[in-house]
Scaffold this active site. Structure first.
Site, PDB file in Angstrom:
ATOM      1  N   PRO A 160     -65.023 -70.168 -34.258  1.00 50.31           N
ATOM      2  CG  PRO A 160     -65.146 -71.990 -35.698  1.00 50.31           C
ATOM      3  CD  PRO A 160     -64.687 -70.563 -35.622  1.00 50.31           C
ATOM      4  CG  ASN A 217     -51.204 -70.631 -30.604  1.00 48.39           C
ATOM      5  OD1 ASN A 217     -50.538 -71.656 -30.429  1.00 48.39           O
ATOM      6  ND2 ASN A 217     -52.438 -70.661 -31.102  1.00 48.39           N
ATOM      7  CG  ASP A 221     -59.284 -67.207 -28.100  1.00 51.04           C
ATOM      8  OD1 ASP A 221     -59.883 -68.290 -28.005  1.00 51.04           O
ATOM      9  OD2 ASP A 221     -58.410 -66.833 -27.287  1.00 51.04           O
ATOM     10  CE  LYS A 274     -45.626 -58.852 -48.734  1.00 50.67           C
ATOM     11  NZ  LYS A 274     -44.269 -58.670 -49.227  1.00 50.67           N
TER      12      LYS A 274
HETATM   13  O1  C5P Z   1     -61.302 -70.894 -24.058  1.00 51.31           O
HETATM   14  P1  C5P Z   1     -59.958 -71.530 -24.098  1.00 51.31           P
HETATM   15  O2  C5P Z   1     -59.211 -71.252 -25.382  1.00 51.31           O
HETATM   16  O3  C5P Z   1     -59.102 -71.267 -22.898  1.00 51.31           O
HETATM   17  O4  C5P Z   1     -60.282 -73.092 -24.051  1.00 51.31           O
HETATM   18  C1  C5P Z   1     -59.288 -74.041 -24.188  1.00 51.31           C
HETATM   19  C2  C5P Z   1     -59.884 -75.336 -24.645  1.00 51.31           C
HETATM   20  O5  C5P Z   1     -60.860 -75.117 -25.658  1.00 51.31           O
HETATM   21  C3  C5P Z   1     -58.854 -76.239 -25.283  1.00 51.31           C
HETATM   22  O6  C5P Z   1     -59.239 -77.575 -25.040  1.00 51.31           O
HETATM   23  C4  C5P Z   1     -58.958 -75.885 -26.754  1.00 51.31           C
HETATM   24  O7  C5P Z   1     -58.519 -76.932 -27.578  1.00 51.31           O
HETATM   25  C5  C5P Z   1     -60.429 -75.631 -26.896  1.00 51.31           C
HETATM   26  N1  C5P Z   1     -60.783 -74.610 -27.903  1.00 51.31           N
HETATM   27  C6  C5P Z   1     -61.425 -74.989 -29.054  1.00 51.31           C
HETATM   28  N2  C5P Z   1     -61.808 -74.049 -29.974  1.00 51.31           N
HETATM   29  C7  C5P Z   1     -61.558 -72.736 -29.751  1.00 51.31           C
HETATM   30  C8  C5P Z   1     -60.890 -72.343 -28.575  1.00 51.31           C
HETATM   31  C9  C5P Z   1     -60.512 -73.302 -27.680  1.00 51.31           C
HETATM   32  O8  C5P Z   1     -61.645 -76.183 -29.249  1.00 51.31           O
HETATM   33  N3  C5P Z   1     -61.927 -71.833 -30.646  1.00 51.31           N
END
Ligand code: C5P
Length: 397
Positions: A303, A208, A276, A286
């Site tokens: 997670p 990202n 996510d 590859k």
């Molecule tokens: O659910 P979302 O991605 O919007 O949440 C953002 C917050 O959750 C941020 O603080 C990000 O660092 C944390 N986060 C995390 N692990 C994930 C997804 C998000 O620690 N897998």
């Protein structure tokens, strides 16, 4: 900050011992008084003469040197300093410190001192990764010993990985932080930062646009207040700040493992833009484009690190801070997210492209706590970090 501070510099026996000379020179340039202590093994790598020439001080080497005892006993030597710095700290010195051995001058001083101790470990990567050294590291941290480095990289022994002595500016920043009377002195704070890279195959990945700028600024602001910061970062555009313990990771899973390994912490700030999902059917080699049509990627959820730490039954940091990057209904979504994840605070921001926040130098956040939403003015990411660090200091001290 370092002017007229007294530092007892213990030089251990490792190939990085020569770097202690540069450290000594820089400390003196900044006005510090440095008293060198050279271990027997250290003397195989640097000479007492170089240390005394650079420090303009006597170099202490032997526990049973009666002249030293008449001049300054080992107890006094260990307590006259404002800070004891061990650089390089070898696996052997760390083990001695962990177990309270006192069979030479350096280990005796370390056991007898009532001052803060900062170690800059340096050793072969396998020695560093060995469970014994890692156990010792955990014990030393629990005992309140401050740690800077080691860095990742190529080693004199031809191997690659963590074990290189931290660079001089990083050690000096850690010394500065250890000597500062900051409100976060002695507090261990964990910061995640940057994006994660989730492999599709060994050469491709999903990522990202996070630059790591906000997380880096937060870590820097916390160090400035005296915190001992563990900085777990994905592959960011921005270089990590000096004076923090950098743990570089690629994937969300590695980030969670690094976060768990860094526990316990007094506070944790999760500024990373964690992917996510990861690819469940990532290729071991590859993926060829001419195989049989387009590949189908299957995703599984990563997670949630913030939620995992927020919901810890034991060992939860006293303060857990998350971010909510939203493009619509920012406050409502972030408020719900705070409750869903179980963190204490959420810094919510609008990352719609027209705001220029994602990848930009400014941020415009709303702090959401159990007491409600507090709108902060649009300001630089550095200023946002300074404001957040001050709030954290107020909350946990
Ligand atoms: O659910 P979302 O991605 O919007 O949440 C953002 C917050 O959750 C941020 O603080 C990000 O660092 C944390 N986060 C995390 N692990 C994930 C997804 C998000 O620690 N897998």
């Amino acid at each position: 900050m370092l002017a007229d501070k007294h530092i007892l510099l213990i030089v251990g026996g490792g190939v990085a011992a020569f770097k202690a000379l540069d450290l000594l020179r820089r400390l003196r340039e900044q006005g510090a008084h440095v008293t060198p202590v050279l271990t027997k093994a250290g003397a195989e790598f640097v000479t007492p003469l170089s240390l005394s020439a650079l420090s303009a001080s006597k170099v202490y080497q032997d526990l049973f040197d009666l002249t030293d005892e008449a001049e300054m006993g080992h107890i006094e030597l260990s307590r006259a300093a404002d800070l004891i710095v061990v650089a390089p700290a070898t696996a052997d010195l760390m083990a001695k410190m962990t177990h309270g051995l006192a069979n030479d001058l350096a280990s005796t001083l370390l056991l007898a001192t009532d001052k803060r101790v900062l170690i800059a470990p340096s050793m072969n990567v396998r020695m560093w990764n060995h469970p014994a050294t890692q156990r010792n590291l955990t014990t030393l941290k629990d005992d309140g010993v401050l740690v800077v480095g080691p860095d990742d990289g190529a080693m004199a022994c031809g191997e690659f990985g963590p074990g290189r002595l931290a660079e001089t500016p990083a050690i000096i920043a850690a010394i500065d932080a250890a000597l500062s009377d900051g409100p976060l002195n002695g507090k261990h704070i964990l910061v995640t930062s940057g994006p994660t890279h989730e492999p599709i195959d060994p050469v491709r990945y999903i990522a990202n646009r996070s630059s790591g700028a906000q997380g880096t600024a937060i870590a820097k602001a916390l160090v400035a207040l005296g915190a001992d910061v563990t900085f777990v970062t994905g592959p960011a555009d921005v270089a990590p700040p000096v004076g923090v313990n950098v743990i570089a990771v690629q994937t969300a899973k590695q980030m969670l493992d690094a976060v768990n390994a860094a526990a316990p912490a007094d506070a944790a700030v999760f500024a990373a833009a964690v992917a996510d999902w990861h690819v469940a059917n990532a290729g071991d080699s590859k993926i060829k484009k001419d195989k049989s049509g387009l590949p189908t990627l299957e995703f599984v959820e990563n997670p949630d690190i913030l939620a995992t730490v927020s919901q810890l039954k034991s060992g939860r940091p006293a303060l857990v801070v998350g971010f909510a990057a939203e493009t619509d209904d920012v406050i409502a979504n972030a408020t719900a997210k705070r409750l869903r994840k179980g963190c204490d605070w959420i810094l919510a921001n609008d990352v719609s492209p027209e705001t220029g926040i994602m990848g930009g130098s400014e941020n415009d956040v709303t702090l959401i706590t159990a007491d409600g939403a507090e709108d902060w003015p649009r300001m630089s990411k550095d200023a946002t970090a300074v404001a957040l660090a001050a709030r954290i200091a107020k909350a946990i001290t």
